[in-house]
Design a protein around this motif. Structure first.
Motif, PDB file in Angstrom:
ATOM      1  N   MET A   1       0.835  -1.165   0.000  1.00  0.00           N
ATOM      2  CA  MET A   1       0.000   0.000   0.000  1.00  0.00           C
ATOM      3  C   MET A   1       0.886   1.237   0.000  1.00  0.00           C
ATOM      4  SD  MET A   1      -3.225  -1.235   2.350  1.00  0.00           S
ATOM      5  CE  MET A   1      -3.087   0.191   3.300  1.00  0.00           C
ATOM      6  N   THR A   2       1.158   1.728  -1.160  1.00  0.00           N
ATOM      7  CA  THR A   2       2.068   2.854  -1.315  1.00  0.00           C
ATOM      8  C   THR A   2       1.418   4.172  -0.928  1.00  0.00           C
ATOM      9  OG1 THR A   2       3.071   1.673  -3.149  1.00  0.00           O
ATOM     10  CG2 THR A   2       3.586   3.991  -2.957  1.00  0.00           C
ATOM     11  N   TRP A   3       0.152   4.342  -1.229  1.00  0.00           N
ATOM     12  CA  TRP A   3      -0.493   5.651  -1.071  1.00  0.00           C
ATOM     13  C   TRP A   3      -1.430   5.718   0.127  1.00  0.00           C
ATOM     14  CZ3 TRP A   3      -1.728   4.527  -6.692  1.00  0.00           C
ATOM     15  CH2 TRP A   3      -0.612   4.772  -7.490  1.00  0.00           C
ATOM     16  N   HIS A   4      -1.500   4.665   0.929  1.00  0.00           N
ATOM     17  CA  HIS A   4      -2.398   4.634   2.085  1.00  0.00           C
ATOM     18  C   HIS A   4      -1.691   4.000   3.277  1.00  0.00           C
ATOM     19  CE1 HIS A   4      -5.080   4.932  -1.382  1.00  0.00           C
ATOM     20  NE2 HIS A   4      -5.895   5.565  -0.565  1.00  0.00           N
ATOM     21  N   GLN A   5      -2.179   4.325   4.477  1.00  0.00           N
ATOM     22  CA  GLN A   5      -1.665   3.729   5.700  1.00  0.00           C
ATOM     23  C   GLN A   5      -2.834   3.170   6.508  1.00  0.00           C
ATOM     24  OE1 GLN A   5       0.513   6.723   7.814  1.00  0.00           O
ATOM     25  NE2 GLN A   5       2.382   6.337   6.672  1.00  0.00           N
ATOM     26  N   LEU A   6      -2.553   2.135   7.294  1.00  0.00           N
ATOM     27  CA  LEU A   6      -3.557   1.541   8.167  1.00  0.00           C
ATOM     28  C   LEU A   6      -3.376   2.084   9.582  1.00  0.00           C
ATOM     29  CD1 LEU A   6      -3.393  -2.178   7.032  1.00  0.00           C
ATOM     30  CD2 LEU A   6      -5.058  -0.464   6.365  1.00  0.00           C
ATOM     31  N   HIS A   7      -4.470   2.525  10.185  1.00  0.00           N
ATOM     32  CA  HIS A   7      -4.449   3.028  11.549  1.00  0.00           C
ATOM     33  C   HIS A   7      -5.537   2.318  12.346  1.00  0.00           C
ATOM     34  CE1 HIS A   7      -1.594   6.357  11.184  1.00  0.00           C
ATOM     35  NE2 HIS A   7      -2.060   6.481   9.946  1.00  0.00           N
ATOM     36  N   ASP A   8      -5.390   2.305  13.654  1.00  0.00           N
ATOM     37  CA  ASP A   8      -6.361   1.706  14.570  1.00  0.00           C
ATOM     38  C   ASP A   8      -6.617   0.236  14.238  1.00  0.00           C
ATOM     39  OD1 ASP A   8      -6.629   4.203  15.782  1.00  0.00           O
ATOM     40  OD2 ASP A   8      -8.261   4.773  14.437  1.00  0.00           O
ATOM     41  N   LEU A   9      -5.548  -0.528  14.072  1.00  0.00           N
ATOM     42  CA  LEU A   9      -5.687  -1.953  13.798  1.00  0.00           C
ATOM     43  C   LEU A   9      -6.238  -2.667  15.026  1.00  0.00           C
ATOM     44  CD1 LEU A   9      -2.332  -2.588  11.983  1.00  0.00           C
ATOM     45  CD2 LEU A   9      -4.577  -2.942  11.017  1.00  0.00           C
ATOM     46  N   GLN A  10      -7.250  -3.494  14.805  1.00  0.00           N
ATOM     47  CA  GLN A  10      -7.839  -4.284  15.878  1.00  0.00           C
ATOM     48  C   GLN A  10      -8.129  -5.683  15.350  1.00  0.00           C
ATOM     49  OE1 GLN A  10     -11.354  -2.200  17.043  1.00  0.00           O
ATOM     50  NE2 GLN A  10     -10.232  -0.607  18.127  1.00  0.00           N
ATOM     51  N   THR A  11      -7.895  -6.668  16.191  1.00  0.00           N
ATOM     52  CA  THR A  11      -8.237  -8.044  15.828  1.00  0.00           C
ATOM     53  C   THR A  11      -9.230  -8.579  16.850  1.00  0.00           C
ATOM     54  OG1 THR A  11      -6.368  -8.932  17.088  1.00  0.00           O
ATOM     55  CG2 THR A  11      -6.005  -8.534  14.756  1.00  0.00           C
ATOM     56  N   THR A  12     -10.205  -9.306  16.366  1.00  0.00           N
ATOM     57  CA  THR A  12     -11.165  -9.983  17.237  1.00  0.00           C
ATOM     58  C   THR A  12     -11.180 -11.449  16.855  1.00  0.00           C
ATOM     59  OG1 THR A  12     -12.929  -9.339  15.726  1.00  0.00           O
ATOM     60  CG2 THR A  12     -12.659  -7.996  17.673  1.00  0.00           C
ATOM     61  N   GLU A  13     -11.246 -12.285  17.873  1.00  0.00           N
ATOM     62  CA  GLU A  13     -11.267 -13.715  17.604  1.00  0.00           C
ATOM     63  C   GLU A  13     -12.666 -14.256  17.840  1.00  0.00           C
ATOM     64  OE1 GLU A  13      -9.958 -15.919  21.724  1.00  0.00           O
ATOM     65  OE2 GLU A  13      -8.382 -15.357  20.327  1.00  0.00           O
ATOM     66  N   LYS A  14     -13.023 -15.270  17.068  1.00  0.00           N
ATOM     67  CA  LYS A  14     -14.314 -15.918  17.210  1.00  0.00           C
ATOM     68  C   LYS A  14     -14.067 -17.412  17.326  1.00  0.00           C
ATOM     69  CE  LYS A  14     -18.879 -16.381  15.294  1.00  0.00           C
ATOM     70  NZ  LYS A  14     -19.802 -16.065  14.220  1.00  0.00           N
ATOM     71  N   ARG A  15     -14.647 -17.991  18.344  1.00  0.00           N
ATOM     72  CA  ARG A  15     -14.506 -19.431  18.575  1.00  0.00           C
ATOM     73  C   ARG A  15     -15.679 -20.160  17.928  1.00  0.00           C
ATOM     74  NH1 ARG A  15     -13.200 -17.699  24.493  1.00  0.00           N
ATOM     75  NH2 ARG A  15     -10.962 -17.409  24.260  1.00  0.00           N
ATOM     76  N   HIS A  16     -15.390 -21.259  17.266  1.00  0.00           N
ATOM     77  CA  HIS A  16     -16.421 -22.064  16.603  1.00  0.00           C
ATOM     78  C   HIS A  16     -16.459 -23.437  17.275  1.00  0.00           C
ATOM     79  CE1 HIS A  16     -16.804 -19.176  13.288  1.00  0.00           C
ATOM     80  NE2 HIS A  16     -15.510 -19.017  13.437  1.00  0.00           N
ATOM     81  N   TYR A  17     -17.659 -23.839  17.683  1.00  0.00           N
ATOM     82  CA  TYR A  17     -17.854 -25.103  18.382  1.00  0.00           C
ATOM     83  C   TYR A  17     -18.610 -26.085  17.496  1.00  0.00           C
ATOM     84  CZ  TYR A  17     -16.429 -22.411  22.457  1.00  0.00           C
ATOM     85  OH  TYR A  17     -15.720 -21.637  23.333  1.00  0.00           O
ATOM     86  N   ASP A  18     -18.592 -27.374  17.892  1.00  0.00           N
ATOM     87  CA  ASP A  18     -19.263 -28.414  17.110  1.00  0.00           C
ATOM     88  C   ASP A  18     -20.782 -28.277  17.160  1.00  0.00           C
ATOM     89  OD1 ASP A  18     -16.951 -29.647  16.223  1.00  0.00           O
ATOM     90  OD2 ASP A  18     -16.824 -30.974  17.963  1.00  0.00           O
TER      91      ASP A  18
END
Length: 60
Positions: A1-18
């Protein structure tokens, strides 16, 4: 990404059950998935430099 930047990166996890429904505390997730969210901010100086470089027929 030459012309843009990423700010406020957030990750959320989701658990999947049977089974469907609310899992008990002893249940172990079958798999995990992750979602990444961010804000994209354009870098004005680099974009303007590219517009000048493209010349008269720029499409940016």
């Amino acid at each position: 990404m030459t012309w843009h930047q990423l700010h406020d990166l957030q990750t959320t996890e989701k658990r999947h059950y049977d089974k469907a429904g609310k899992p008990s505390k002893a249940d172990i997730p079958k798999r995990m998935s992750y979602r990444v969210t961010a804000t994209i901010i354009p870098v004005a100086q680099k974009i303007e430099a590219q517009r000048i470089r493209c010349g008269r027929f720029n499409t940016l």
